[in-house]
Design a protein around this motif. Structure first.
Motif, PDB file in Angstrom:
ATOM      1  N   ALA A  57      -3.431   3.303   6.866  1.00  0.00           N
ATOM      2  CA  ALA A  57      -3.580   4.345   5.492  1.00  0.00           C
ATOM      3  C   ALA A  57      -2.465   5.443   5.961  1.00  0.00           C
ATOM      4  CB  ALA A  57      -4.953   4.816   5.057  1.00  0.00           C
ATOM      5  N   MET A  67       0.838  -1.037  -0.273  1.00  0.00           N
ATOM      6  CA  MET A  67      -0.269   0.161   0.246  1.00  0.00           C
ATOM      7  C   MET A  67       1.190   1.359   0.142  1.00  0.00           C
ATOM      8  SD  MET A  67      -2.706   1.423   3.081  1.00  0.00           S
ATOM      9  CE  MET A  67      -3.850   0.175   3.007  1.00  0.00           C
ATOM     10  N   LYS A  68       0.876   2.585  -0.676  1.00  0.00           N
ATOM     11  CA  LYS A  68       1.254   3.195  -1.064  1.00  0.00           C
ATOM     12  C   LYS A  68       0.733   4.603   0.457  1.00  0.00           C
ATOM     13  CE  LYS A  68       3.110   7.081  -4.130  1.00  0.00           C
ATOM     14  NZ  LYS A  68       4.314   6.508  -3.837  1.00  0.00           N
ATOM     15  N   ARG A  69       1.401   4.907   0.884  1.00  0.00           N
ATOM     16  CA  ARG A  69       1.216   5.823   2.029  1.00  0.00           C
ATOM     17  C   ARG A  69       1.338   7.024   1.558  1.00  0.00           C
ATOM     18  NH1 ARG A  69       3.077   1.099   4.092  1.00  0.00           N
ATOM     19  NH2 ARG A  69       0.757  -0.708   4.980  1.00  0.00           N
ATOM     20  N   ASP A 125       7.529   4.775   5.070  1.00  0.00           N
ATOM     21  CA  ASP A 125       7.107   5.366   4.202  1.00  0.00           C
ATOM     22  C   ASP A 125       7.408   7.310   3.873  1.00  0.00           C
ATOM     23  OD1 ASP A 125       4.664   3.247   4.895  1.00  0.00           O
ATOM     24  OD2 ASP A 125       4.860   4.011   6.234  1.00  0.00           O
TER      25      ASP A 125
END
Length: 668
Positions: A245, A1-3, A271
């Motif tokens: 997220a 997941m790209k945060r 991140d």
């Protein structure tokens, strides 16, 4: 997941510590933050003692009010786990968690980072605190990022207690697959009867009567970095479970005097990569260190990053803490933006009137709003709003410099051919002429993908593994230009000398061979053909395919090559077997990058720093004038100077000590 960080434009703010002030001050803080253009602040960094006054008892009343207040005023929160400063009650209950220095002294609490990184009690308490914060604030509307801990390893990168010794042995057993013979071979323990027959015989490299084993020391540095990384990962995972997220970061310290952590290993675990950077009062060109730091952090991040801390004026921890010169606050901040920072923050929002950092500058100084710092802070807020579209744009380098923390640690161990060699100084010496000429630079691991570059420089790669050496020489073999500095390729990852002659791993690709090293004494220099001089190092170099570009004309090696050039495969290699004087080195590097087809970002007068950030639809040319005279720089058309909003027709004038940021057509 790209945060991703959900703060528009270039984020702006600093560390906010409202617990240091009466609550009636907070309303003024909100009003002044809005006036300054602050969009995000870091909160809770050193609040553990207030949030958990007794073990297992929590009081989030103050933090609740602060986060609600920030949200009500449209200011985002970078919420920290306060684990860099455990409270006094923790150490009274767990005195075994206090760190022990190299000489066996147990340090006391009463400051920050006074804990052993390997302490089970500390880890348990830190994760418990992180969990409580995560559960309470995961859905708070002010929260946009988790700030894990603060400046890992700043004060406790190494602990020599028995718990650390046990953790070190566990780390070694994992690294060497529980094979003690493999460790003995790697450490070369047949020397000085150091052979280990039991894992429990292994200690941290505490002071001994003579020089400790070099591989022992190197593995210790690796372990210490990994021990702190495991703490970050553990806290991050607790936070991520509660708020999947929300991005997490921790603030690196990519500065010339900090080398405790291997940030190539750390960066992929964040991140968003963030960094703290402070100028050195004794550095006559601190803007050079700022630029090098910014390029290195951008390279670690693989793109944009955040400046989590720097200073509006003086710091408080140097022998003499000078204030910044007129215009320096603005130049410093925008130079970080030029080199990829998508956020600018300071330590701290309001200058403290008590405590260890009471003489550290802040966005709101002791003098209040009737001060030059405050006026500069407000101006910078307006500048950053004007630069909002720059966010997300990237660098454009076609030159890379190999940087490796293992090589740095290994080269600076005791009993080297010369203790005058300092990794950062050697890299900076090569970086400086590129910075002055406006050539864009990335930093790379030795094993990185090098296909986007025309030139790769390895100023100081004393230690290199086989894969890294093959990658660098393969870059030249396939058409690139590789430039290697002296004492590079000398040892493998176990600090074992590569036999057969120097420069070890790079000997064949460079077309040279040395059989003996001749380091120079302090203040000693040798003359070079062409009129230059050489310092620090020399070696008896024999050409094995390469040709001499410069040779010594004085000293015991007169007539011996000092700088060589070689055709290797489809590319070229250069070897600098000494440290040329700055003018000679600049001339060599200019010749090398020009022959390789590398051009500066833009032709500018001396003293005007040029950096280009490339966006999807436009290029952003940053021009930073470090001189006392106005400078004119050519630009493409149609162009706009973003800080003033004025169109630019063919060229822009950058005032003395000023900054200009020009949006140019993307196809320029």
């Amino acid at each position: 997941m790209k945060r991703e960080l959900k703060v528009p434009g270039i984020a702006y703010g600093g560390d906010y510590n409202p617990e240091q002030w009466p609550e009636d001050v907070w309303a003024e803080d909100m009003r002044l933050m809005r006036e300054a253009g602050v969009t995000m602040v870091s909160v809770g960094i050193f609040s553990w003692a207030l949030l958990e006054p007794r073990e297992g008892e929590y009081d989030f009343t103050l933090l609740d009010r602060v986060l609600d207040l920030l949200h009500a005023h449209g200011i985002a929160a970078d919420l920290a786990t306060p684990t860099a400063a455990p409270p006094a009650w923790f150490f009274r209950a767990h005195p075994e968690a206090l760190p022990v220095d190299k000489d066996g002294r147990a340090l006391s609490y009463g400051s920050r980072q006074t804990f052993c990184p390997s302490s089970p009690a500390y880890r348990e308490a830190a994760l418990r605190m992180a969990g409580e914060l995560a559960r309470r604030y995961a859905d708070h509307p002010a929260l946009v990022m988790w700030h894990v801990h603060n400046e890992y390893g700043c004060h406790n990168a190494e602990c020599y207690c028995d718990e650390s010794a046990a953790a070190f042995r566990r780390w070694l057993r994992t690294k060497y697959a529980d094979d003690l013979t493999a460790l003995n071979d790697a450490w070369g323990t047949r020397f000085w009867s150091q052979w280990y027959y039991d894992w429990d015989e292994i200690l941290p490299p505490r002071p001994t009567g003579a020089v400790p084993n070099p591989t022992h020391q190197l593995d210790w540095r690796r372990f210490c970095s990994d021990a702190l990384l495991s703490l970050y990962e553990a806290e991050r995972d607790v936070l991520r479970k509660a708020a999947p997220a929300i991005p997490a970061t921790t603030n690196f310290m990519v500065m010339h005097n900090f080398d405790a952590l291997d940030y190539w290993r750390w960066a992929p675990q964040l991140d968003i990569v963030s960094n703290d950077h402070y100028l050195q009062s004794t550095d006559p060109e601190s803007e050079l260190d700022l630029a090098l730091s910014g390029d290195l952090v951008r390279s670690l991040a693989g793109g944009p990053w955040l400046l989590m801390e720097h200073s509006t004026g003086a710091v408080n921890w140097q022998p003499v803490n000078r204030a910044k010169r007129p215009g320096e606050l603005r130049r410093n901040a925008l130079a970080h933006v030029a080199r990829g920072a998508d956020g600018i923050a300071y330590f701290q929002w309001r200058a403290a009137k008590a405590g260890a950092e009471q003489w550290h500058s802040a966005m709101l100084p002791h003098a209040g709003t009737d001060s030059q710092i405050w006026r500069d802070v407000v101006q910078l807020g307006a500048d950053l709003r004007a630069l909002g579209e720059v966010r997300g744009s990237v660098g454009t380098a076609s030159v890379a410099i190999a940087w490796d923390w293992n090589a740095r640690w290994a080269m600076e161990l005791p009993s080297q051919p010369s203790e005058l060699l300092r990794f950062h100084d050697l890299v900076r010496a090569w970086y400086e002429p590129l910075w002055r000429s406006g050539v864009a630079v990335d930093f790379v691991r030795p094993d990185a993908d090098l296909s986007r570059y025309r030139v790769v420089l390895a100023p100081s790669l004393y230690l290199v593994d086989d894969a890294g050496a093959a990658n660098l020489t393969g870059f030249a073999d396939t058409g690139g230009t590789l430039v290697v500095g002296f004492h590079s390729g000398a040892v493998d990852p176990n600090c074992h000398v590569r036999l057969g002659g120097y420069p070890g791993a790079f000997r064949e690709a460079l077309g040279v061979r040395s059989d003996e090293l001749f380091p120079l004494l302090p203040g000693e220099s040798l003359d070079l053909t062409g009129g230059g001089t050489a310092t620090l190092w020399s070696e008896r170099l024999r050409l094995e395919g390469a040709r001499a570009v410069a040779s010594y004309t004085t000293g015991p090696l007169a007539g011996t090559p000092a700088v060589t050039h070689h055709t290797y495969g489809r590319g070229t290699t250069w070897y600098l077997a000494t440290q040329p004087d700055p003018t000679t080195l600049a001339g060599l590097l200019a010749r090398i990058h020009t022959e390789a087809g590398v051009t500066p970002v833009r032709a500018t007068p001396p003293g005007v720093e040029t950096v280009l950030r490339r966006g999807a639809d436009a290029d952003y040319l940053f021009l930073i004038n470090h001189t006392d005279e106005d400078a004119r720089v050519a630009t493409s058309e149609p162009a706009v100077e973003l800080l003033t909003g004025k169109p630019v027709a063919g060229s822009v004038v950058v005032g003395a000590g000023d900054v200009a940021v020009v949006r140019e057509p993307r196809d320029a």
